[in-house]
Design an enzyme around this catalytic site. Structure first.
Site, PDB file in Angstrom:
ATOM      1  CG  ASP A 228     -20.976   5.126 -98.049  1.00 21.74           C
ATOM      2  OD1 ASP A 228     -20.521   4.272 -98.836  1.00 21.74           O
ATOM      3  OD2 ASP A 228     -20.989   4.965 -96.816  1.00 21.74           O
ATOM      4  CG  ASP A 239     -18.698   0.254 -97.824  1.00 21.29           C
ATOM      5  OD1 ASP A 239     -19.083   1.330 -98.295  1.00 21.29           O
ATOM      6  OD2 ASP A 239     -18.880  -0.072 -96.631  1.00 21.29           O
ATOM      7  CG  HIS A 308     -17.522  -2.214 -92.080  1.00 23.51           C
ATOM      8  ND1 HIS A 308     -17.809  -2.881 -93.243  1.00 23.51           N
ATOM      9  CD2 HIS A 308     -17.839  -0.910 -92.308  1.00 23.51           C
ATOM     10  CE1 HIS A 308     -18.287  -2.018 -94.134  1.00 23.51           C
ATOM     11  NE2 HIS A 308     -18.315  -0.810 -93.594  1.00 23.51           N
ATOM     12  CG  HIS A 316     -21.589  -3.544 -91.137  1.00 24.96           C
ATOM     13  ND1 HIS A 316     -22.698  -2.821 -90.748  1.00 24.96           N
ATOM     14  CD2 HIS A 316     -20.848  -2.710 -91.888  1.00 24.96           C
ATOM     15  CE1 HIS A 316     -22.617  -1.595 -91.248  1.00 24.96           C
ATOM     16  NE2 HIS A 316     -21.504  -1.509 -91.946  1.00 24.96           N
ATOM     17  CD  GLU A 341     -17.131   3.370 -93.180  1.00 22.99           C
ATOM     18  OE1 GLU A 341     -17.743   4.285 -93.765  1.00 22.99           O
ATOM     19  OE2 GLU A 341     -17.663   2.286 -92.858  1.00 22.99           O
ATOM     20  CD  GLU A 436     -16.634   2.910 -96.754  1.00 23.61           C
ATOM     21  OE1 GLU A 436     -16.840   1.844 -96.165  1.00 23.61           O
ATOM     22  OE2 GLU A 436     -17.547   3.690 -97.100  1.00 23.61           O
TER      23      GLU A 436
END
Length: 455
Positions: A228, A239, A308, A316, A341, A436
Site C-alpha cells: 500500500d 492511494d 475514505h 483522510h 479500499e 484499493e
C-alpha cells in the site's frame, strides 16, 4: 595593385587552371566503383564461389555506411523499450514521457442510480450535459495532476510485482519501491513525491506496517503481503494498494477482496449513501470461503477498516466509506475524491493496534501549540519542511537527516501535534488481504484514476 605584380598573378591563375583541368581529366578516366558492370561481375564471382551476393553486398554497405557519412554507429540502449518508452527498470520521470502534459485517463464509468432515489433524480444524463462538460473542462488541471500521480503509481507497482521475491528483507523491498516511485513522480519537495510510507503488512497484520531501521523481517514464500503506497502531485493524492502472494492456496482470499473492491467502486457515485456501498461490499466479500491446510474459513470483511475521502495534502479528509452494512447515511458529492479500499480476513474481522509504530502524521486541523523542548521544535521544523501534513515514517526522518528524535517525536505525539498510526492486526495465525483504488467523482462521469492492467 602595382604594374610590377600583374605578370605574377596571371602565372598563378594559369597554374590553377591547368591543375583543375588535370584533375577533371583524371576524374573522367577513373571508372565509377558502383557502376552496373562492376556489380554484375562481383556478384557472378560470389555465386561461383558458392556465396550469397545479396548478403555480402548488403553487409558491406552496412559496414561502410557509417564511415562514408562520418557519423559514429549508434549504440543500442538496452534499458529502453522499443518506441522510446519507459526503461526497465523504470527510471524516466512520467512528466518526460508525457511532455505535452496529457496523462492517461483512468477507467471511465457511468454513475449508478442511488437506491433510495427515484430515476428522475439520477445522473444518467451527465455525459450529454453541456453544462457538466464545461465544469469538467474547468477542472482539467486538477485531473491531469492526479493522472500523473496515478501513472507513476501504475508503473512503479507493475515493476515491483516482478521485483519482489521471497527471501528479500522488507526494508529492501520498501526502499526499492520508494526510490523507483520518487524517480517516476519527479520528487520535488512538497510539490511532488510520496504521499505516505510504503505499507507492506504481512499475514495477520492488515495495515500501517512499514519496517523501521534495523528491522530484519524477511518475506517468506507462504506470506500474504499487502503493498500500500501513495504518490502525489501538488497534494493530489493517489492511494492504491494490492496484495501479493507466492502460494496459490490464497487465491480465493485475494479474489474475494478484489471483487469486493470492484463492487464498492461500481456502487460509488454522486448522491449515493456511504452505508449502501458498505452493505454491497460486505455481501460480496462474505459470499466467499477459503480452504487452508484442510480447514475451511469464512472470509470476513474487517469491519473497523474503511475507505475514505481525500483532499489536497490530506489523506483522510473526513468521510469514511464502510465495508460492512450499517454505516453513515452521508452522501457522496460531485468533485469529491475517494479511496475505495476493502480488507478481507480469515480471522475475526476486527483489527487492533499492535507491534512497533512506524507511521506518523501531523494533525491537519490543530492550532498553534507552544513547545518548550528545543529538540521538539527542530523535529517539527523538519516535519513541516519535508512532509507538511502528509504521513511519514521513522525511516523517512532518518533520510531527512533527523537524529536522536525519539523523545521529541513522543513529545509531539503527547501534545497532539503529531498522530501515531501503529500497525493494525487481526488475531495471530490468520491471513488478511487488501485491494484499493482512487476514484474521482467528475461532473460528467466517475473515473477510476488508478486503474491499471494488473487490477
Amino acid at each position: 595593385m602595382s604594374a610590377v605584380e600583374t605578370p605574377k598573378v596571371e602565372a598563378v591563375v594559369s597554374e590553377v587552371a591547368a591543375t583543375a583541368t588535370g584533375e577533371d581529366a583524371k576524374k573522367q578516366k577513373k571508372p565509377k566503383p558502383n557502376n552496373k558492370k562492376l556489380r554484375q561481375e562481383a556478384a557472378a564471382k560470389i555465386v561461383a564461389e558458392g556465396g550469397d551476393p545479396d548478403a555480402t553486398t548488403n553487409g558491406e554497405a552496412e559496414k561502410k555506411a557509417p564511415t562514408g557519412t562520418g557519423q559514429p554507429a549508434k549504440k543500442k540502449n538496452k534499458g529502453k523499450k522499443a518506441g522510446g518508452g519507459q526503461t526497465d527498470p523504470p527510471t524516466i520521470p512520467i512528466s518526460e514521457l508525457f511532455a505535452n502534459g496529457n496523462y492517461p485517463e483512468g477507467q471511465i464509468m457511468e454513475y449508478p442510480t442511488p437506491k433510495d432515489m427515484p430515476d428522475d433524480r439520477t445522473a444518467k444524463d451527465r455525459f450529454t450535459s453541456e453544462e457538466k462538460r464545461a465544469l469538467d473542462r474547468m477542472n482539467n488541471d486538477i485531473y491531469q495532476e492526479l493522472r500523473q500521480a496515478a501513472e507513476a503509481h501504475r508503473q512503479t507497482r507493475q515493476y515491483m510485482q516482478s521485483y519482489i521475491k521471497p527471501g528479500m528483507t522488507m526494508i529492501q523491498i520498501c526502499e526499492e519501491l520508494e526510490n523507483t516511485a520518487r524517480r517516476l513522480i519527479g520528487e520535488n519537495g512538497l510539490d511532488a513525491g510520496l504521499a505516505f510510507p510504503t505499507g507492506c503488512s504481512l499475514n495477520h497484520c492488515a495495515a500501517h506496517y512499514t519496517p523501521n531501521a534495523g528491522d530484519t523481517t524477511v518475506l517468506q514464500h507462504d506470506d500474504v503481503c499487502k503493498i500500500d503506497f501513495g504518490t502525489h502531485i501538488k497534494g493530489r493524492i493517489i492511494d492504491c494498494a494490492f496484495t501479493l502472494t507466492f502460494n496459490n492456496k490464497y487465491d480465493k482470499l485475494l479474489q474475494a477482496v478484489k471483487e469486493a473492491t470492484n463492487t464498492g467502486i461500481k456502487e460509488a457515485g454522486i448522491d449515493v449513501r456511504l452505508c449502501d456501498i458498505g452493505s454491497a461490499i460486505q455481501e460480496v466479500m462474505e459470499s466467499y470461503e477459503i480452504e487452508l491446510d484442510g480447514k475451511t474459513y469464512p472470509i470476513k470483511a474487517i469491519r473497523n477498516l474503511n475507505g475514505h475521502s481525500i483532499s489536497p495534502y490530506r489523506i483522510h479528509a473526513g468521510k469514511t466509506v464502510p465495508i460492512v452494512k450499517g454505516g453513515e447515511s452521508t452522501r457522496m458529492e460531485e468533485d469529491e475524491f475517494y479511496a475505495i479500499e476493502t480488507f478481507g480476513s480469515t480471522g475475526r474481522g476486527l483489527v487492533h493496534d499492535d507491534m512497533d509504530c512506524s507511521h506518523y502524521m501531523k494533525n491537519f486541523d490543530l492550532p498553534f501549540v507552544p513547545l518548550r523542548l528545543q529538540s521538539s521544535k527542530q523535529l517539527l521544523g523538519t516535519i513541516n519542511k519535508h512532509f507538511g501534513t502528509l504521513a511519514f515514517c521513522k525511516r523517512w526522518l532518518d533520510r531527512a537527516g533527523a537524529t536522536k528524535y525519539q523523545m521529541a517525536l513522543k513529545d509531539l505525539c503527547d501534545k497532539g501535534i503529531v498522530e501515531a498510526y501503529p500497525p493494525l492486526c487481526d488475531i495471530k495465525g490468520c491471513y488478511t488481504a487488501q485491494y484499493e483504488h482512487t476514484i474521482m467523482l467528475r461532473p460528467t462521469c466517475k473515473e477510476v484514476v488508478s486503474r491499471g492492467d494488473d487490477y
